[in-house]
Design an enzyme around this catalytic site. Structure first.
Site, mmCIF file in Angstrom:
data_model
loop_
_atom_site.group_PDB
_atom_site.id
_atom_site.type_symbol
_atom_site.label_atom_id
_atom_site.label_comp_id
_atom_site.label_asym_id
_atom_site.label_seq_id
_atom_site.Cartn_x
_atom_site.Cartn_y
_atom_site.Cartn_z
ATOM 1 N N GLU A 63 62.098 -82.171 11.519
ATOM 2 C CA GLU A 63 63.319 -81.399 11.298
ATOM 3 C C GLU A 63 63.129 -80.407 10.150
ATOM 4 O O GLU A 63 63.521 -79.235 10.247
ATOM 5 C CB GLU A 63 64.484 -82.340 10.987
ATOM 6 C CG GLU A 63 65.802 -81.603 10.773
ATOM 7 C CD GLU A 63 66.888 -82.499 10.218
ATOM 8 O OE1 GLU A 63 68.044 -82.339 10.649
ATOM 9 O OE2 GLU A 63 66.587 -83.357 9.356
ATOM 10 N N TRP B 25 69.876 -83.678 16.651
ATOM 11 C CA TRP B 25 70.840 -82.577 16.724
ATOM 12 C C TRP B 25 71.465 -82.433 18.107
ATOM 13 O O TRP B 25 72.307 -81.560 18.319
ATOM 14 C CB TRP B 25 70.165 -81.261 16.332
ATOM 15 C CG TRP B 25 70.096 -81.057 14.845
ATOM 16 C CD1 TRP B 25 69.045 -81.305 14.016
ATOM 17 C CD2 TRP B 25 71.144 -80.546 14.015
ATOM 18 N NE1 TRP B 25 69.361 -80.990 12.725
ATOM 19 C CE2 TRP B 25 70.643 -80.517 12.694
ATOM 20 C CE3 TRP B 25 72.444 -80.105 14.255
ATOM 21 C CZ2 TRP B 25 71.406 -80.068 11.611
ATOM 22 C CZ3 TRP B 25 73.201 -79.661 13.179
ATOM 23 C CH2 TRP B 25 72.690 -79.645 11.876
ATOM 24 N N TYR C 104 71.249 -74.396 9.004
ATOM 25 C CA TYR C 104 70.297 -74.421 7.900
ATOM 26 C C TYR C 104 69.192 -73.358 7.931
ATOM 27 O O TYR C 104 69.122 -72.503 7.044
ATOM 28 C CB TYR C 104 69.643 -75.807 7.834
ATOM 29 C CG TYR C 104 70.608 -76.915 7.556
ATOM 30 C CD1 TYR C 104 70.976 -77.249 6.260
ATOM 31 C CD2 TYR C 104 71.158 -77.676 8.599
ATOM 32 C CE1 TYR C 104 71.870 -78.281 5.996
ATOM 33 C CE2 TYR C 104 72.048 -78.712 8.347
ATOM 34 C CZ TYR C 104 72.404 -79.005 7.050
ATOM 35 O OH TYR C 104 73.287 -80.021 6.792
ATOM 36 N N CYS D 120 75.512 -80.051 5.286
ATOM 37 C CA CYS D 120 75.816 -81.220 4.466
ATOM 38 C C CYS D 120 74.900 -81.209 3.248
ATOM 39 O O CYS D 120 75.363 -81.207 2.110
ATOM 40 C CB CYS D 120 75.639 -82.498 5.266
ATOM 41 S SG CYS D 120 76.795 -82.660 6.641
ATOM 42 N N ARG E 80 77.196 -82.017 -0.047
ATOM 43 C CA ARG E 80 78.667 -82.028 -0.085
ATOM 44 C C ARG E 80 79.232 -83.234 0.656
ATOM 45 O O ARG E 80 80.301 -83.747 0.330
ATOM 46 C CB ARG E 80 79.233 -80.755 0.530
ATOM 47 C CG ARG E 80 78.951 -80.634 2.027
ATOM 48 C CD ARG E 80 79.824 -79.638 2.750
ATOM 49 N NE ARG E 80 79.488 -79.659 4.169
ATOM 50 C CZ ARG E 80 80.112 -80.407 5.079
ATOM 51 N NH1 ARG E 80 81.116 -81.181 4.727
ATOM 52 N NH2 ARG E 80 79.732 -80.379 6.342
ATOM 53 N N ASP F 44 76.608 -89.178 4.939
ATOM 54 C CA ASP F 44 76.699 -90.410 5.714
ATOM 55 C C ASP F 44 75.644 -91.344 5.133
ATOM 56 O O ASP F 44 74.465 -91.268 5.476
ATOM 57 C CB ASP F 44 76.427 -90.076 7.188
ATOM 58 C CG ASP F 44 76.309 -91.311 8.063
ATOM 59 O OD1 ASP F 44 76.391 -92.443 7.549
ATOM 60 O OD2 ASP F 44 76.117 -91.139 9.284
#
Length: 311
Positions: A67, A89, A131, A193, A213, A216
């Site tokens: 990733e 994703w 991203y 995130c 921010r 999980d």
């Protein structure tokens, strides 16, 4: 006799336990519900090739590595990830496809169509300007006259600029990149995130910090902290530095209510071991690494704990 320092993973387990017992229970965007706190910090050493992989459950680190390498290409379509067997994703475009078409296609069939049909992938596999798009192609605008601007063909490459800045201005307080582009957040399948990374050069070592921010903690954190370790070590290698320390800062740090089995199983386990992350080749630029360049050694985790992803 002095006691040995706690295992690096203990701070993660302590945070997990605290949130599960004392976090504010709330309904979230997904509708699943979470227990959440605002603000958490953890620190990990990268000295001597150390990497803070979780040992109380198996982390499939190559998925996180693939990733990260995908982010650095600037690609925003899941097709290349799916080709590599990376499914993390897929749930977002799959959910969009099901809602738009009413077709109850399963994930395997959807991914097969993504790989086999380029037009289908272009229509349904793109995640918006997530991203990688912001990291290496942040929109730039050029004046065309009479106060009018148009988007330039090539945007700002924050990663290339960062490498140059670390090399030439190691004392700078601007050694960072971010994915939080306010103007484009609404077009992203999932707003960033792990949104802002900052770096510091100190005594020949590169330290890295991630502000996240939303985290999980049960599922995402393991990949996020590996990604921070990996990009810090890559930048250090490219800039002739040693890897130093990484700092993780969470904003809304939460555990999903349907992760009870995961949480209770994991906080009952005892962490052990000292895994290593090694880079076996130095390519000509930070954009030329391959998955084969990375090796994890001395990693003997406890068994994997499955849990659902909230979309």
């Amino acid at each position: 006799m002095a006691s040995s320092p706690p295992h690096y993973e203990q701070q993660y387990l302590d945070l997990m336990r605290h949130i599960w017992l004392h976090g504010d229970e709330r309904i979230d965007r997904t509708g699943v519900g979470t227990r959440s706190i605002l603000g958490a910090t953890m620190r990990f050493s990268l000295a001597d090739d150390a990497v803070p992989l979780l040992t109380t459950k198996r982390v499939y680190w190559k998925v996180a590595a693939r990733e990260m390498l995908w982010f650095l290409t600037g690609d925003t379509n899941i097709r290349e990830l799916v080709r590599q067997g990376v499914h993390i994703w897929t749930d977002w475009p799959l959910d969009s496809y099901r809602k738009a078409t009413g077709e109850e296609i399963d994930r395997d069939a959807f991914e097969a169509r993504i790989v086999e049909d380029q037009a289908f992938a272009a229509r349904w596999g793109d995640l918006g300007p997530v991203y990688g798009a912001q990291w290496v192609n942040w929109p730039r605008y050029e004046e065309v006259g009479d106060g009018l601007y148009r988007r330039a063909a090539q945007g700002h490459n924050q990663i290339a600029d960062l490498v140059e800045a670390i090399r030439t201005s190691p004392g700078s307080r601007r050694l960072l990149f971010t994915g939080w582009n306010v103007a484009e957040v609404s077009r992203m399948a999932l707003p960033p995130c792990h949104m802002t990374y900052q770096f510091q050069v100190a005594n020949g070592r590169l330290n890295g910090l991630l502000f996240q921010r939303s985290c999980d903690l049960g599922l995402g954190f393991a990949f996020n902290i590996f990604g921070l370790s990996m990009i810090t070590r890559m930048l250090a290698q490219q800039c002739d530095l040693e890897a130093g320390e990484i700092v993780w800062q969470g904003g809304d740090v939460h555990l999903y209510l349907n992760h009870a089995e995961l949480v209770e199983e994991q906080i009952g386990r005892i962490p052990s071991g000292s895994p290593k992350l090694r880079i076996n080749r130095r390519p000509s630029s930070i954009f030329d690494y391959r998955i084969e360049d990375f090796e994890v050694a001395d990693y003997a985790p406890q068994r994997h704990i499955a849990a659902p992803v909230a979309v």
